[in-house]
Motif scaffolding. Structure first.
Motif, short mmCIF file in Angstrom:
data_model
loop_
_atom_site.label_atom_id
_atom_site.label_comp_id
_atom_site.label_asym_id
_atom_site.label_seq_id
_atom_site.Cartn_x
_atom_site.Cartn_y
_atom_site.Cartn_z
N SER A 170 38.91 -16.25 28.35
CA SER A 170 38.25 -14.51 28.62
C SER A 170 37.14 -14.67 29.30
N SER A 171 35.73 -15.13 29.06
CA SER A 171 34.81 -15.42 29.97
C SER A 171 35.40 -15.57 31.45
N LYS A 172 35.98 -15.85 31.94
CA LYS A 172 36.18 -16.06 33.53
C LYS A 172 36.68 -14.83 33.67
N SER A 173 37.69 -14.61 32.72
CA SER A 173 38.18 -13.25 33.28
C SER A 173 36.82 -12.20 33.46
N TYR A 174 36.57 -11.53 32.66
CA TYR A 174 35.58 -11.08 32.61
C TYR A 174 34.89 -10.68 34.41
N PHE A 175 34.47 -12.26 34.39
CA PHE A 175 33.70 -12.49 35.90
C PHE A 175 34.49 -11.39 37.17
N ALA A 179 27.32 -27.89 24.83
CA ALA A 179 26.29 -26.67 25.59
C ALA A 179 26.24 -26.60 26.62
N PRO A 180 25.82 -27.75 27.52
CA PRO A 180 25.65 -27.49 28.95
C PRO A 180 26.80 -26.74 29.70
N TYR A 181 28.01 -27.09 28.92
CA TYR A 181 28.71 -26.22 30.03
C TYR A 181 29.15 -24.91 29.40
N LEU A 182 28.82 -24.61 28.20
CA LEU A 182 29.26 -23.38 28.34
C LEU A 182 27.84 -22.32 28.71
N ASP A 183 27.09 -23.14 28.54
CA ASP A 183 25.59 -22.06 28.56
C ASP A 183 25.82 -21.76 30.85
N ALA A 184 26.30 -22.46 31.17
CA ALA A 184 26.79 -22.87 32.80
C ALA A 184 27.94 -21.31 32.87
N LEU A 185 28.84 -21.56 31.99
CA LEU A 185 30.02 -20.48 31.91
C LEU A 185 29.52 -19.20 31.48
N SER A 186 28.47 -18.64 31.04
CA SER A 186 27.58 -17.71 30.51
C SER A 186 27.91 -16.95 31.88
N ARG A 187 27.45 -17.98 32.83
CA ARG A 187 26.43 -16.66 34.46
C ARG A 187 27.76 -16.82 35.06
N ASN A 188 28.76 -17.59 34.97
CA ASN A 188 29.85 -17.92 35.97
C ASN A 188 29.54 -19.66 36.97
N GLN A 189 28.79 -20.05 36.52
CA GLN A 189 28.88 -21.43 36.81
C GLN A 189 29.32 -22.32 36.62
N GLN A 239 18.98 -21.82 34.31
CA GLN A 239 17.97 -21.23 33.53
C GLN A 239 16.84 -20.82 34.27
N ASN A 240 15.71 -20.90 34.65
CA ASN A 240 15.30 -20.32 35.26
C ASN A 240 13.73 -21.45 36.29
N PRO A 241 14.51 -21.06 37.69
CA PRO A 241 13.78 -22.04 38.38
C PRO A 241 12.19 -22.41 37.81
N ILE A 242 12.17 -23.62 37.67
CA ILE A 242 10.98 -23.29 36.92
C ILE A 242 10.05 -23.71 38.75
N GLU A 243 8.57 -24.27 38.31
CA GLU A 243 7.56 -24.14 39.52
C GLU A 243 7.82 -25.82 38.99
N TYR A 274 26.09 -16.42 22.16
CA TYR A 274 26.71 -16.12 23.72
C TYR A 274 26.38 -15.00 24.53
N GLU A 275 25.89 -15.26 25.70
CA GLU A 275 25.70 -13.19 25.90
C GLU A 275 25.79 -13.63 27.84
N LEU A 276 27.35 -12.76 27.80
CA LEU A 276 27.79 -12.96 29.17
C LEU A 276 26.30 -12.29 30.31
N GLN A 277 26.24 -13.59 31.46
CA GLN A 277 25.29 -13.22 32.62
C GLN A 277 24.06 -13.82 32.43
N SER A 278 24.24 -14.11 31.09
CA SER A 278 22.92 -14.32 30.71
C SER A 278 22.68 -15.90 30.52
#
Length: 417
Positions: free
Chosen positions: A137-142, A89-99, A13-17, A168-172
């Motif tokens: 549908s999410s994968k089709s969007y990408f 939750a972790p799966y759908l979060d990764a899916l939202s960024r096409n990971q 989600q955010n590459p932290i220091e 859910y926010e695509l690309q986010s």
């Protein structure tokens, strides 16, 4: 969350220091992700122990796979919660960024298992098929196709029965949140209906910058408790700075105000801003400020839905924002604070659009703000009456139409809130 799953979930989600133990930085991360300071430090150390991001991702995938095998043998509330936190939750979060988990048949098999577990723990009408359609549908969007929000709504209708909701926010990002409160049950409104729910984070993860929104196709207003709390803390900090707080610093505002004929400088505008914040919030507790921001958000987003019901022909976003902001200020227990929000949104539109009618609206809003800041006889009732007149006489820019009376909105929504 399992440590290997949490590490990848946070870092993706955010590459932290990872080497920073600065207290302020750790506190900022903790607040951002909804964790404790000690939990953040533990995650930093766990990520560092992985040496490479590839190793971290491999361990994450292995941990999810083990969790799926384990959950196939478990039942009950504890297993349901474990599934949400460590798989869904972790799966759908990764899916939202096409990971996606893996590629090809392996990924398809993985997704089938998730959908089957989802139906096991959240039984409903075709629950597995609904989640599968949403994933596809999410994968089709990408892949360049349109995302169908109906599939997301189908998942949420099922999750709501169990007190959960997918933001859910695509690309986010994606978050599964718990329903903390029903601020307004599903309420009939002119042949349609709407409801207002308050959601709260219970899984570590970033939240969107918005404090609320309305769902397309479901008629739900969503109020995000975590972000409302952030807004309330910001209000409180501004009040603490008092006259030293400078809301306006950009010279472009001064040039714009001069063009409109407004007698405003950056210093005076900031002074008015501080006076109005003080008028509504001085001496109030943080809990009170948070409740007001919650109500303001609920009223604002509910008005968006109502305008869609009453005026489906409206096409300009700035008309919709005028309606929502002014309605918010009319019914808010802190009308001056809501007025400031209306000014900030409408003058940003006006600076870009350079539309004469919109310019007049900005002048009228600033005139109310100045009167409320400096004239003792100009009460909150005076302000709300002027706002009501402004709303009643407003003509939409493209359709040249009036908005509906606020009587029904008051009776069916704001009174119940």
């Amino acid at each position: 969350m399992e440590p290997d799953i949490l590490a990848q979930h946070i870092y993706s989600q955010n590459p932290i220091e990872l080497g920073s133990s600065n207290k302020e930085y750790v506190m900022m991360l903790a607040k951002s992700f909804g964790m404790s300071d000690d939990e953040i430090v533990a995650v930093q150390k766990h990520i560092l122990s992985k040496k490479t991001t590839d190793r971290m991702k491999d361990d994450y995938e292995a941990a999810i796979h083990r969790k799926i095998l384990e959950l196939k043998k478990r039942d009950g509330k504890s297993a349901q919660k474990d599934f949400v936190i460590n798989v869904l939750a972790p799966y759908l979060d990764a899916l939202s960024r096409n990971q996606i988990y893996k590629s090809g048949p392996e990924n398809e098999s993985f997704e089938r298992e998730i959908c089957q577990l989802y139906e096991k723990f959240f039984p409903g009408d075709d629950a597995a098929q609904a989640l599968s359609a949403f994933i596809n549908s999410s994968k089709s969007y990408f892949g360049g196709e349109n995302f169908n929000v109906d599939f997301q709504n189908a998942v949420n209708r099922n999750l709501l029965k169990y007190g959960l909701f997918l933001d859910y926010e695509l690309q986010s990002m994606a978050s599964i949140l718990k329903v903390q409160d029903s601020l307004l049950p599903m309420t009939p409104y002119k042949g349609d209906s709407l409801a207002i729910i308050k959601l709260k984070r219970f899984i570590p993860g970033l939240m969107p910058s918005k404090s609320g929104y309305y769902t397309i196709g479901m008629r739900y207003v969503v109020v995000l408790d975590d972000m409302i709390a952030v807004r309330a803390e910001s209000d409180s900090l501004e009040l603490e700075q008092g006259e030293f707080y400078r809301k306006y610093a950009d010279k472009r505002f001064e040039r714009f105000w001069r063009y409109l004929g407004l007698d405003l400088s950056l210093q005076r505008a900031s002074e008015i801003y501080n006076q109005l914040m003080k008028k509504d919030f001085e001496g109030k507790s943080l809990a009170y400020i948070k409740r007001v921001e919650e109500l303001n958000t609920a009223i604002h987003e509910a008005k968006h839905i109502v305008d869609q019901i009453e005026h489906p022909e409206l096409t300009l976003n700035l008309d919709a924002e005028f309606s929502a902001h002014v309605t918010e200020a009319i019914f808010s227990p802190a009308p001056n604070v809501a007025l400031l929000s209306a000014i900030q949104r409408m003058e940003k539109y006006a600076m870009v659009q350079q539309q004469p009618y919109l310019n007049q609206i900005v002048v009228k809003l600033w005139t109310m703000a100045k009167r409320s800041a400096y004239e003792k006889q100009y009460t909150n009732d005076s302000l709300q009456n002027d706002l009501m007149n402004l709303y009643s006489n407003y003509r939409t820019i493209r359709e040249n139409a009036y908005f509906d009376s606020l009587d029904d909105f008051m009776d069916k929504i704001t009174k119940k809130l």
